[in-house]
Design an enzyme around this catalytic site. Structure first.
Site, PDB file in Angstrom:
ATOM      1  N   HIS A 110      -3.665   6.837   3.605  1.00 39.77           N
ATOM      2  CA  HIS A 110      -4.026   5.571   2.974  1.00 39.77           C
ATOM      3  C   HIS A 110      -5.372   5.119   3.513  1.00 39.77           C
ATOM      4  CE1 HIS A 110      -4.116   1.513   1.632  1.00 39.77           C
ATOM      5  NE2 HIS A 110      -3.779   0.979   2.788  1.00 39.77           N
ATOM      6  N   ASN A 131     -10.295  -0.414   0.203  1.00 41.53           N
ATOM      7  CA  ASN A 131      -8.833  -0.299   0.211  1.00 41.53           C
ATOM      8  C   ASN A 131      -8.304  -0.752  -1.146  1.00 41.53           C
ATOM      9  OD1 ASN A 131      -6.079  -0.554   0.556  1.00 41.53           O
ATOM     10  ND2 ASN A 131      -6.210  -1.692   2.486  1.00 41.53           N
ATOM     11  N   CYS A 169       0.810  -1.220   0.000  1.00 36.63           N
ATOM     12  CA  CYS A 169       0.000   0.000   0.000  1.00 36.63           C
ATOM     13  C   CYS A 169       0.844   1.271   0.000  1.00 36.63           C
ATOM     14  CB  CYS A 169      -0.939   0.000   1.204  1.00 36.63           C
ATOM     15  SG  CYS A 169      -2.043  -1.428   1.261  1.00 36.63           S
TER      16      CYS A 169
END
Length: 333
Positions: A259, A289, A119
């Site tokens: 994030h 996500n 990520c």
């Protein structure tokens, strides 16, 4: 060695995003796995996510986001010196997805490489692009954050399949005077925590075989409690470190783009930092996500809807498998 006083700066001159049109809602998931809309929403903040078609690969999503970013910047593909792609779900083991995008864009003179930082891939990619520009090696760099996690999650595992979606975001970085654009970067990792978030099979440690497929070794594995514990701490560290490097405080920051992993993590981070919720960008409810794609997707949204104003100081902060974490501070021009 180049003297710090001779370094140039870099600034974001264009943004773009692309998410697949197919929407998978919590109600849809109720029909696939033992879960409920209320369970997902209260624990993650997610209402829906975008899912790529079977025939779509990372380079397909990245290409669309890249073309949007180039158009936004007024830069032709032939002007690019490099393409950096943050992803863990590339089209294939090799060549790099960046090379595939380079060919499809027609960016004849651009070097291309991928960054594997889960990520954190986009923030790591921008940090690398900034360094290449600051050192004088390159003038214009395209950075893409893209992942198709729907193809590596176990759709029978309700603890993970409800979290993830697919998408891509991109930015164009160009040279500028030092201090005008990017004000600071920070990257960190801790490999002792690698088992908290991983895809254990398919690499040289445990090569693909009928046995690895049978035991689900190619699916994403996550220890949720451990990830939550370290994520909040890591993101707080990344914020403090990059602010110190830029000689700024959290009060100097106009907008935080974190994030988009889990609404509870986002809430915990902004409370620890002592900032109001209206200074934090949240779109996890609509996309889930998307790994390396979350931050550039959110950035493009706030640019295009006018929430981000010229001169605003923006803080990006992220964490991911590795474990990796990092941050980026820039003034929007």
């Amino acid at each position: 060695m180049i003297s710090p006083t001779s370094l140039r700066g870099s600034k974001i001159t264009g943004t773009g995003r692309y998410c697949p049109p197919r929407v998978l809602t919590n109600e849809d998931l109720e029909k696939m796995v033992d879960t409920s809309d209320e369970w997902i929403l209260t624990r993650t903040g997610i209402r829906e996510r975008r899912i790529a078609d079977r025939g779509q690969a990372c380079s397909d999503l990245a290409l669309e986001a890249s073309m949007a970013a180039l158009h936004s910047a007024g830069v032709g593909a032939s002007e690019l010196d490099a393409i950096i792609v943050g992803t863990v779900t590339g089209d294939m083991v090799f060549p790099a997805t960046a090379c595939l995008i380079q060919e499809r864009l027609g960016a004849k003179k651009a070097a291309g490489f991928d960054v594997s930082a889960a990520c954190c891939g986009f923030v790591y990619g921008v940090s690398n692009g900034h360094a290449l520009i600051a050192s004088g090696q390159m003038d214009k760099v395209l950075i893409v954050g893209v992942d198709i996690l729907s193809k590596i999650v176990d759709w029978k595992d309700r603890a993970t399949c409800v979290l993830f979606g697919d998408g891509a975001g991109a930015v164009v970085l160009e040279a500028c005077s030092a201090g005008e654009g990017i004000l600071g970067t920070y990257m960190k990792s801790d490999g002792s925590l690698a088992d908290l978030l991983q895809v254990p099979s398919g690499g040289s440690r445990d090569p693909a075989s009928p046995e690895t497929c049978a035991r689900g070794g190619h699916y994403l594995k996550m220890k949720g409690d451990g990830v939550f514990k370290y994520a909040v701490r890591a993101m707080e560290d990344a914020v403090k470190q990059v602010l110190d490097r830029a000689n700024l405080t959290i009060d100097d920051v106009d907008l935080i783009i974190p994030h988009q992993a889990n609404i509870r993590i986002l809430d915990a981070v902004h409370k620890r930092l002592g900032v109001s919720a209206d200074r934090v960008v949240v779109n996890i409810d609509r996309y889930g996500n998307t790994s390396s794609g979350t931050i550039p997707i959110a950035l493009d949204e706030v640019v295009r809807n006018g929430r981000l104003k010229k001169g605003d100081v923006v803080l990006m902060v992220t964490f991911g498998g590795g474990l990796t974490w990092g941050s980026l501070l820039f003034r929007y021009n």
